[in-house]
Each structure stands twice: as structure tokens, then as C-alpha cells.
Scaffold this motif. Sequence first.
Motif, mmCIF file in Angstrom:
data_model
loop_
_atom_site.group_PDB
_atom_site.id
_atom_site.type_symbol
_atom_site.label_atom_id
_atom_site.label_comp_id
_atom_site.label_asym_id
_atom_site.label_seq_id
_atom_site.Cartn_x
_atom_site.Cartn_y
_atom_site.Cartn_z
ATOM 1 N N LEU A 90 0.860 -1.180 0.000
ATOM 2 C CA LEU A 90 0.000 0.000 0.000
ATOM 3 C C LEU A 90 0.895 1.228 0.000
ATOM 4 C CD1 LEU A 90 -2.743 -1.004 2.611
ATOM 5 C CD2 LEU A 90 -2.945 -0.993 0.112
ATOM 6 N N GLY A 91 0.935 1.923 -1.128
ATOM 7 C CA GLY A 91 1.822 3.075 -1.232
ATOM 8 C C GLY A 91 3.270 2.640 -1.136
ATOM 9 N N GLU A 92 3.996 3.224 -0.183
ATOM 10 C CA GLU A 92 5.392 2.854 0.027
ATOM 11 C C GLU A 92 5.548 1.786 1.099
ATOM 12 O OE1 GLU A 92 7.757 6.263 0.796
ATOM 13 O OE2 GLU A 92 7.415 7.168 -1.179
ATOM 14 N N ARG A 93 4.456 1.290 1.634
ATOM 15 C CA ARG A 93 4.503 0.319 2.719
ATOM 16 C C ARG A 93 4.236 -1.090 2.197
ATOM 17 N NH1 ARG A 93 3.294 2.551 8.089
ATOM 18 N NH2 ARG A 93 3.323 4.824 7.919
ATOM 19 N N THR A 94 5.050 -2.031 2.656
ATOM 20 C CA THR A 94 4.833 -3.448 2.376
ATOM 21 C C THR A 94 4.541 -4.142 3.701
ATOM 22 O OG1 THR A 94 6.246 -3.502 0.425
ATOM 23 C CG2 THR A 94 5.874 -5.583 1.539
ATOM 24 N N TYR A 95 3.336 -4.691 3.823
ATOM 25 C CA TYR A 95 2.918 -5.394 5.027
ATOM 26 C C TYR A 95 3.169 -6.894 4.812
ATOM 27 C CZ TYR A 95 0.443 -1.057 6.118
ATOM 28 O OH TYR A 95 0.125 0.254 6.386
ATOM 29 N N ALA A 96 3.873 -7.506 5.729
ATOM 30 C CA ALA A 96 4.228 -8.921 5.574
ATOM 31 C C ALA A 96 3.835 -9.712 6.818
ATOM 32 C CB ALA A 96 5.727 -9.071 5.323
ATOM 33 N N ASP A 97 3.115 -10.792 6.598
ATOM 34 C CA ASP A 97 2.772 -11.760 7.640
ATOM 35 C C ASP A 97 3.651 -12.981 7.378
ATOM 36 O OD1 ASP A 97 1.715 -13.683 9.291
ATOM 37 O OD2 ASP A 97 -0.306 -13.629 8.463
ATOM 38 N N VAL A 98 4.637 -13.200 8.240
ATOM 39 C CA VAL A 98 5.679 -14.190 7.964
ATOM 40 C C VAL A 98 5.803 -15.179 9.123
ATOM 41 C CG1 VAL A 98 8.101 -14.521 7.321
ATOM 42 C CG2 VAL A 98 6.937 -12.391 6.730
ATOM 43 N N THR A 99 5.911 -16.458 8.790
ATOM 44 C CA THR A 99 6.249 -17.479 9.777
ATOM 45 C C THR A 99 7.721 -17.813 9.627
ATOM 46 O OG1 THR A 99 4.021 -18.430 9.770
ATOM 47 C CG2 THR A 99 5.791 -19.807 10.623
ATOM 48 N N VAL A 100 8.481 -17.579 10.681
ATOM 49 C CA VAL A 100 9.925 -17.794 10.663
ATOM 50 C C VAL A 100 10.237 -19.122 11.356
ATOM 51 C CG1 VAL A 100 12.172 -16.825 11.278
ATOM 52 C CG2 VAL A 100 10.243 -15.296 10.796
ATOM 53 N N SER A 101 10.990 -19.974 10.672
ATOM 54 C CA SER A 101 11.389 -21.268 11.231
ATOM 55 C C SER A 101 12.812 -21.144 11.782
ATOM 56 C CB SER A 101 11.341 -22.361 10.165
ATOM 57 O OG SER A 101 10.043 -22.476 9.649
ATOM 58 N N ILE A 102 12.966 -21.494 13.045
ATOM 59 C CA ILE A 102 14.230 -21.291 13.743
ATOM 60 C C ILE A 102 14.797 -22.632 14.185
ATOM 61 C CG2 ILE A 102 15.296 -20.249 15.792
ATOM 62 C CD1 ILE A 102 13.100 -18.075 15.571
ATOM 63 N N LEU A 103 16.051 -22.869 13.854
ATOM 64 C CA LEU A 103 16.722 -24.098 14.242
ATOM 65 C C LEU A 103 17.195 -23.964 15.683
ATOM 66 C CD1 LEU A 103 17.593 -26.852 13.100
ATOM 67 C CD2 LEU A 103 19.769 -25.805 12.476
ATOM 68 N N ASP A 104 16.601 -24.733 16.563
ATOM 69 C CA ASP A 104 16.835 -24.600 17.991
ATOM 70 C C ASP A 104 18.294 -24.821 18.369
ATOM 71 O OD1 ASP A 104 16.740 -26.299 20.842
ATOM 72 O OD2 ASP A 104 15.507 -24.504 20.819
ATOM 73 N N SER A 105 18.902 -25.861 17.793
ATOM 74 C CA SER A 105 20.280 -26.193 18.160
ATOM 75 C C SER A 105 21.244 -25.070 17.786
ATOM 76 C CB SER A 105 20.701 -27.503 17.494
ATOM 77 O OG SER A 105 20.600 -27.414 16.083
ATOM 78 N N ALA A 106 21.028 -24.449 16.623
ATOM 79 C CA ALA A 106 21.904 -23.352 16.205
ATOM 80 C C ALA A 106 21.740 -22.142 17.109
ATOM 81 C CB ALA A 106 21.603 -22.977 14.750
ATOM 82 N N LEU A 107 20.505 -21.816 17.483
ATOM 83 C CA LEU A 107 20.267 -20.682 18.370
ATOM 84 C C LEU A 107 20.936 -20.913 19.722
ATOM 85 C CD1 LEU A 107 18.959 -18.012 19.110
ATOM 86 C CD2 LEU A 107 16.838 -19.253 19.611
ATOM 87 N N ARG A 108 20.772 -22.114 20.262
ATOM 88 C CA ARG A 108 21.402 -22.421 21.552
ATOM 89 C C ARG A 108 22.925 -22.297 21.463
ATOM 90 N NH1 ARG A 108 18.653 -25.293 25.497
ATOM 91 N NH2 ARG A 108 16.435 -25.530 25.107
ATOM 92 N N ARG A 109 23.490 -22.767 20.373
ATOM 93 C CA ARG A 109 24.940 -22.712 20.210
ATOM 94 C C ARG A 109 25.420 -21.269 20.163
ATOM 95 N NH1 ARG A 109 25.025 -25.581 16.144
ATOM 96 N NH2 ARG A 109 25.270 -24.036 14.481
ATOM 97 N N LYS A 110 24.706 -20.407 19.436
ATOM 98 C CA LYS A 110 25.106 -19.010 19.334
ATOM 99 C C LYS A 110 24.951 -18.268 20.667
ATOM 100 C CE LYS A 110 26.090 -19.244 14.968
ATOM 101 N NZ LYS A 110 27.507 -19.137 14.518
ATOM 102 N N LEU A 111 24.054 -18.751 21.510
ATOM 103 C CA LEU A 111 23.854 -18.132 22.826
ATOM 104 C C LEU A 111 24.781 -18.731 23.885
ATOM 105 C CD1 LEU A 111 19.942 -17.926 22.893
ATOM 106 C CD2 LEU A 111 21.539 -16.009 22.661
#
Length: 361
Positions: A90-111
Amino acid sequence: MKKLLLCLAVVSVAFSAQAAVQQMRVMAVGIDRRADRAEELAMNYAKMRAVYLTARKLPVDQVGAKVERFTAADYKEIVRGLKVNNIKRLGERTYADVTVSILDSALRRKLGMPEQSYLDGGDEQTRMRGVLVMPVYVKSSRPYLWEKDNQLRTPLRDESLRQSQGAVLAPAGDLDDLRLVDYANVLTVTGKELEPMFKRYGVEEVVIAIYTPAATGAQPVEESILLRRLTPSRTMTERVQIPKTSAAMTEEASLKQAAMLIGNAVTQIASTTAIDDQARLAKALQIPIDFAYANPRELARMQNTLRAQREVLLVKLPAISLGEIDGIAYVEGDPKKLSEKLKKAGIFVTDSGSGWKLSLR
């Protein structure tokens, strides 16, 4: 050039903290005069916001500061994929409804946390469900399934195996399968009609992934993948949107992208345990099972037969050794009836009082 990001709302999909893949649904806005740039900004924000919200649920000190230090390479490892549920300009705005899939093991490792996986058997309510995926490649208004013209089969088989670590299976495409489904009925076949495949492969769901490449042209094109999710009792339909890509993209590259997105989607399906399933598992009778077998074929036969029984909600196999596997069967209903069914199927059932031993001889 004006650039801006806005977060509208966030919805967390109920997953266990130990699940192999977690999903976070984020609604965001990217603002830019160029539609492609605004969409890119919204996607980037969705990834960052989803990772932060998932990390915040973990027992980590100063989680915000740690996530802020994540690099683009870190996000590439942590974010398994994006599923665009809806997008609007709409105009200059892009509205996005997104489902993000997160790899649990990678997130834990980075934390800096110890990794936990569904393979560890640490969470009784987390499991990888058996899923069979059948790719359909539609070209020139004709679907291809078992034919060699189905160029999606090989890349999807490899991608699904890599992402799901073996939980997602590819059908053999032999005479037994051909008797049930081919190019003529693959777009309309029901789960009830495919019931022998559920039993043969020991799966809980069959996903028919239908990919139709967009027509070529000078402008970026939009494509989508239709997923027909079948169980013996119901049919569901979902659509995975493919991000806009250049019409100059080669057919091979398009197929690899489609295979990656389908592999991500079916891995999510395999790693999801619905809330009502969790409640049923919590109430189910847990029977320790000892599989005694001489070769992998015997083991597969016993496992598939056990999983196919109506009374069995889940077969969990935390311990594996040479010639023997110890597991747990979650049983809903009369265990005596289950035992009789297994015996009629040619499986010897020895009840020790503390569990069952299954064998074929």
C-alpha cells in the motif's frame, strides 16, 4: 530514500523449547519507495524479531545484548526458512505476515548454551512425526509424479533428508505405489485411498507438494507451492509462497529453491506435535518395548506394524544397540487388544510384566 521498519504484531506458535525446529509468526512493515527493497526490509526484520522472541524464552542472561551481537552469518545458521503467509503493498509500505522457522540447536549454540535435540529424548512431548512427501512437478499444464520428467524428485529427496535428519521419507515409486497414485489422480487422491502407503512406510501424514513454475518474462515473478496434507481421515491444503525471483533464474536454480522451501515445510510438519496430541500423550499408557531383530528389515517390519495400530499414538526409541532397540509405546486403548493384533500380524509379544519384547522368531 526513505527507509523504515515497523513491527505490528507477533504470534508465537506453541512449540517445546527443545523442539528441533521452532516457528514464530511475525507481522511487520517495510517502508521504502521501491517495493522489492521494502519487502527485503520487512523480511530481515521478521527474522531478527523472531530470533529475539525465541531466545527470550530460554534461560539466558542478558539475552537482548547477546542477540544484538548476532551477525548476518549467525542469522543464516539460525533461521531455517521463511514462510510468507500474506503480503500486501500500500503506497510505500509493504505489510508482511511471515512465519519464521528457527533451528533450535543453532540458536542455543550461538547463545553459548548446551544443545538439546529431539534425538536426545529429553522432552517426552517433542517428537518427529513420520511424514512421506511426494513431489509433483507441473509443466505445460501436466503434472509429473513418478515420471523422469519430474525434475523435483531428486533435489527434494536430498533436501528433505538433510533438513529432517531422516524423519521425512520419499516413496519408492514402485508398482505398489503406482497402483495407488499416479499423475492422473495425484491432485485429487484422498488419504483414505492412500491408506496402504501409511501402513507400508509407517508414517502419520502424506504431503503432496505441487510446484508449478511461473511463466517466464522480463519482470520478477511470483510463484507458490501447494501442499496437500493427507491423513487417512482428513485433507488439509496449505500454500507456501516463493519470494519474488528474477525471471532470468535458471530452471535448475528454481528447482533447488522450491526443494529447499518444501523441505523446510515438511520438516516443520514432521517436528510439530499439536497441543491436543500432547494432551493425549500425557494420558496414554507408556509400555516399554524391546525390539529383538536379526536385520534392519525385521526391525522396520515390527516398527511399522506397531506404529500402524490404531491404539498406538507414538513409538519413541531413545536407546539403540546392535541387534536390539529399547523404546516406549504410547498406547491409547486396551493393550490386550493391541497385543492380539500384533500376534495376528506375525509378531511374537512377550509380556514381562514391566514391558513387552517383540520379535519375529
